[in-house]
Motif scaffolding. Structure first.
Motif, mmCIF file in Angstrom:
data_model
loop_
_atom_site.group_PDB
_atom_site.id
_atom_site.type_symbol
_atom_site.label_atom_id
_atom_site.label_comp_id
_atom_site.label_asym_id
_atom_site.label_seq_id
_atom_site.Cartn_x
_atom_site.Cartn_y
_atom_site.Cartn_z
ATOM 1 N N CYS A 1 -6.978 3.186 -5.752
ATOM 2 C CA CYS A 1 -7.522 2.481 -4.467
ATOM 3 C C CYS A 1 -8.465 3.559 -3.819
ATOM 4 O O CYS A 1 -9.787 3.184 -3.509
ATOM 5 C CB CYS A 1 -6.731 1.780 -3.611
ATOM 6 N N ASP A 2 -8.045 4.556 -3.533
ATOM 7 C CA ASP A 2 -8.768 5.640 -3.008
ATOM 8 C C ASP A 2 -7.868 7.035 -3.065
ATOM 9 O O ASP A 2 -6.888 7.114 -3.408
ATOM 10 C CB ASP A 2 -8.931 5.263 -1.368
ATOM 11 N N ALA B 1 -3.022 0.377 -4.117
ATOM 12 C CA ALA B 1 -2.500 -0.944 -3.672
ATOM 13 C C ALA B 1 -2.045 -1.729 -4.964
ATOM 14 O O ALA B 1 -2.769 -1.677 -5.960
ATOM 15 C CB ALA B 1 -3.791 -1.623 -3.189
ATOM 16 N N LEU C 1 0.867 -1.190 -0.086
ATOM 17 C CA LEU C 1 -0.029 0.018 0.017
ATOM 18 C C LEU C 1 0.880 1.286 -0.033
ATOM 19 O O LEU C 1 1.724 1.257 0.863
ATOM 20 C CB LEU C 1 -0.887 0.053 1.411
ATOM 21 N N ALA D 1 -8.741 -3.728 -5.284
ATOM 22 C CA ALA D 1 -8.234 -2.518 -4.911
ATOM 23 C C ALA D 1 -9.178 -1.177 -5.390
ATOM 24 O O ALA D 1 -9.364 -0.393 -4.660
ATOM 25 C CB ALA D 1 -7.037 -2.160 -5.443
ATOM 26 N N PRO D 2 -9.713 -1.127 -6.679
ATOM 27 C CA PRO D 2 -10.401 -0.088 -7.050
ATOM 28 C C PRO D 2 -11.978 -0.315 -6.416
ATOM 29 O O PRO D 2 -12.544 0.931 -6.323
ATOM 30 C CB PRO D 2 -10.610 -0.217 -8.507
ATOM 31 N N TYR E 1 -12.462 -0.826 -3.459
ATOM 32 C CA TYR E 1 -12.393 0.193 -1.837
ATOM 33 C C TYR E 1 -12.969 1.357 -2.027
ATOM 34 O O TYR E 1 -13.729 1.937 -1.399
ATOM 35 C CB TYR E 1 -11.179 0.030 -1.634
#
Length: 244
Positions: free
Chosen positions: A50-51, A60, A17, A109-110, A112
């Motif tokens: 991811c965010d 991530a 991460l 990952a996406p 999240y």
């Protein structure tokens, strides 16, 4: 543009991460991606977002080759040249009231960032995360910490439901009216074949330029050839033409 590493931590197995600080204004939707310039690598590396927030970006990624190996050694303060806000992302205004998020491997990952944006709109998703085995399970606690139902499926049954995400969806009796998915191509193909509800899929493929010039990531769609980096990576289920 330049992004500065805030932290870069080992998560589990091959997964890391990385949080960076920089201008995130070009990121408009979950499911978009960034393209990182890596020292010693000719081509940039595409990584799903991811965010993000107003000033930070969370990635991530799995260490699978030279580029991601270099990324894993990055220290706080190091800068990366990043093309940001690429691709089209997921549609969070699709009119769904109970969507299911289906992720396979690092494809979780996406989803999240998508889960967080759906919650912001008072839409309660369910996450089903699929992996080969328990030692490959990643980010499940991050999803459950959002307060959403999170189901893990492993092919060998070593954690959660035995089988694939479709098996977990069927076995748990979750009733969804829409799906969002990201994962390896065989999983994406199976979802298009088996899911009776509408949905969107984020495709994973090799890329070079990241913005539609080189055409190396083109796929067949019902509207003709389309570059995953420009017209995707997110496509509606009915738009993808699979070459079986």
């Amino acid at each position: 543009m330049k992004f500065k590493v805030i932290e870069n931590t080992h998560h589990k197995g091959a997964t890391w991460l990385m949080r960076l600080r920089g201008d995130t204004s070009s990121i408009k939707r979950p499911g978009q991606f960034v393209n990182l310039q890596i020292d010693g690598c000719f081509l940039r590396r595409p990584i799903s977002v991811c965010d993000w927030d107003d000033s930070t970006l969370l990635l991530a990624y799995d260490v699978v080759g030279k580029g991601t190996e270099v990324m894993s050694k990055a220290l706080p303060g190091q800068e990366f040249d990043i093309l940001s806000g690429l691709g089209n992302g997921f549609d969070i205004d699709a009119g769904t009231s109970h969507p299911v998020l289906l992720g396979g491997g690092i494809g979780v990952a996406p989803l999240y960032g998508l889960a967080k944006r759906l919650l912001d709109k008072n839409i309660q998703p369910t996450a089903i995360l699929g992996f080969n085995s328990a030692d490959r399970v990643v980010m499940d606690r991050m999803f459950s910490d959002l307060g959403i139902e999170t189901v893990v499926a492993t092919v060998d049954g070593s954690q959660g439901t035995r089988g694939f995400v479709t098996d977990a969806l069927r076995n748990t009796g979750i009733k969804a009216d829409y799906f969002y998915a990201c994962g390896p191509q065989p999983m994406m193909r199976a979802l298009c074949r088996d899911m009776a509800i509408p949905g969107e899929l984020s495709l994973e493929t090799r890329m070079a330029c990241g913005f539609g010039i080189c055409a190396c990531c083109a796929i067949h769609t019902s509207h003709g050839p389309a570059g995953v980096c420009k017209k995707g990576p997110v496509f509606k289920k009915e738009d993808i033409v699979w070459n079986d």
